[in-house]
Design an enzyme around this catalytic site. Structure first.
Site, mmCIF file in Angstrom:
data_model
loop_
_atom_site.group_PDB
_atom_site.id
_atom_site.type_symbol
_atom_site.label_atom_id
_atom_site.label_comp_id
_atom_site.label_asym_id
_atom_site.label_seq_id
_atom_site.Cartn_x
_atom_site.Cartn_y
_atom_site.Cartn_z
ATOM 1 C CE LYS A 168 36.235 20.804 19.389
ATOM 2 N NZ LYS A 168 36.455 22.100 19.409
ATOM 3 C CG ASP A 176 39.659 23.114 16.682
ATOM 4 O OD1 ASP A 176 40.116 23.971 16.571
ATOM 5 O OD2 ASP A 176 39.594 22.339 17.443
ATOM 6 N NE ARG A 221 42.508 29.587 20.736
ATOM 7 C CZ ARG A 221 41.619 29.146 21.023
ATOM 8 N NH1 ARG A 221 41.365 27.753 20.115
ATOM 9 N NH2 ARG A 221 40.952 29.593 22.224
ATOM 10 C CB SER A 246 38.104 26.340 18.648
ATOM 11 O OG SER A 246 38.025 24.967 19.149
ATOM 12 C CG HIS A 284 29.815 22.345 21.818
ATOM 13 N ND1 HIS A 284 30.227 21.229 22.444
ATOM 14 C CD2 HIS A 284 29.665 23.835 22.934
ATOM 15 C CE1 HIS A 284 31.286 21.698 23.121
ATOM 16 N NE2 HIS A 284 30.913 23.087 23.043
#
Length: 432
Positions: free
Chosen positions: A187, A161, A168, A183, A82
């Protein structure tokens, strides 16, 4: 238990229990806790922070708000990566095929781009026919068969999320490190991989502007992942200039293809090999990063990484001939050179400014669902520490509109110069 009591507790800086966090997230997801109460809690977290245990509990609560992908039917160790988002970051398109070509299973769910950072799915969709949708059953079957799948989210992963992020975004609480970490990790954990490598960007083109804040975020994400039984690595990488040369969807895919052919830009190739080496070690195919790197370099030399990318495109209904003939990609109508306004060594290239110019050209989107132009973008001709004479070409604009006066000016302003080379490092830190 009442939502207001949980808000007051966090407002006063008291640590929340796992039960309180679970109660709040479950109620918010189901609708029994209102948006204004969730906004109050995120603001309290923004100011008061969270302990590592609270952040882990929050991640797990968000994770369990929806589906969790069960990859147990995929043989071997499953790996994933990621990136926290950067300009010119097409790393998954190289890392995934390279790792999969060695027999390690690379099962990845990616997102679309929003703002100045491009999404992996948008890049892949510049290849005609490529299908990002796949059932969970087909996803598992494909990874078992060819070792790799790159798709959009299947099922309803971490719905809490999505709801939290929407709040947010409009309440000024995006920049909270525990909220960012929960967050991202909710995922990633929902996607089911055994080992995860995080590429945490630092600098002008990244969300985290300083190495201190990026280190705090990376350490927390690694801690959360480990607490949930995952093999974790975080690499802090420099985003004070775009990664590689190409910024824009099809232009970035072409650069990924060049890299798998052994002809990629030095910095981009280096990052891909670094991330992939950590995944190869996590996949138990090498004992050291040096051993892993040699294996990966061989997969570039023998073109196995390239062939695996072609297999991926074919498996997901895309035209794999584009991988071997990148000249087939659609091209922008106009290519304009951008000239340096002064002489000197390039000392900084404002990655955020470059990303914004790509958006102005139509390569990115300012809101979800907006169409993007796959052909347009920017190709840098100079990088940090290159020597430039006045009027030398520093970049090329690929555009489908004729007037790019504003874009040229923005690009010229994105380059800074010095009288000599500066110290510049791509890999800033590794956290395990």
């Amino acid at each position: 238990m009442r939502a207001v009591d949980i808000i007051i507790k966090k407002r006063d800086g008291v640590e929340l229990t796992k039960e309180e966090i679970n109660f709040f997230i479950k109620g918010f997801t189901e609708g029994s806790i209102d948006n204004y109460q969730a906004s109050a809690l995120t603001m309290a977290i923004y100011f008061r922070g969270m302990t590592d245990q609270e952040a882990t509990d929050l991640t797990e609560a968000i994770l369990h708000s929806g589906d969790i992908l069960d990859l147990s039917q995929i043989g071997g160790i499953k790996v994933d990566k990621h990136s926290t988002g950067g300009v010119g970051d097409k790393t998954s398109l190289v890392v995934g095929p390279l790792v999969a070509s060695l027999g390690i299973k690379f099962a990845k769910m990616s997102g679309r781009g929003l703002g100045h950072t491009g999404g992996t799915l948008d890049k892949l969709e510049s290849i005609p026919g490529y299908d990002i949708s796949m059932s969970e059953e087909d996803f598992i079957s494909q990874v078992n068969k060819i070792g790799i799948a790159l798709v959009g989210q299947t099922g309803e992963l971490a719905p809490a999320d999505k709801k939290l992020y929407a709040l947010r975004d409009v309440t000024g609480t995006v920049e909270s490190i525990p909220l960012i970490a929960s967050s991202i990790m909710s995922k990633k954990l929902a996607s089911g991989a055994d080992a995860i490598c995080l590429d945490v960007k630092v600098g002008s083109g990244a969300f985290m502007k300083t190495i201190e804040s990026a280190t705090t975020l990376a350490r927390l994400m690694v801690q959360i992942g480990k607490a949930c039984g995952k093999d974790m690595t975080a690499i802090l990488t420099n985003m004070d200039e775009p990664l590689g040369l190409a910024v824009g969807n099809s232009l970035e895919v072409i650069e990924a293809i060049q890299t798998l052919n052994g002809q990629g830009p030095k910095d981009f190739t280096e990052l891909c090999l670094e991330v992939a080496s950590h995944l190869v070690v996590a996949g138990k195919l090498a004992n050291t990063l040096e051993e892993a790197r040699k294996k990966l370099e061989a997969q570039i030399q023998n073109k196995e990484g390239l062939h695996t990318l072609a297999n991926l495109i074919k498996a997901q209904k895309g035209d794999e001939s584009y991988i071997y003939h990148p000249e087939k990609f659609s091209k922008a109508k106009y290519v304009y050179p951008v000239c340096a306004t002064q002489a000197g060594y390039v000392s900084h290239i404002d990655a955020l400014a470059i990303g914004n110019v790509a958006m102005m050209l139509g390569a990115g989107r300012s809101k979800i669902g907006e169409d993007i132009d796959h052909a347009v973008g920017i190709v840098l001709n100079k990088k940090v520490n290159d020597l430039v004479q006045e009027n030398d070409c520093i970049a090329y604009i690929h555009s489908n509109k004729k007037d790019v006066t504003e874009e040229v000016k923005e690009l010229q302003n994105a380059f800074s110069y010095s009288s000599g080379p500066i110290e510049s490092k791509l890999i800033l830190k590794v956290i395990k």
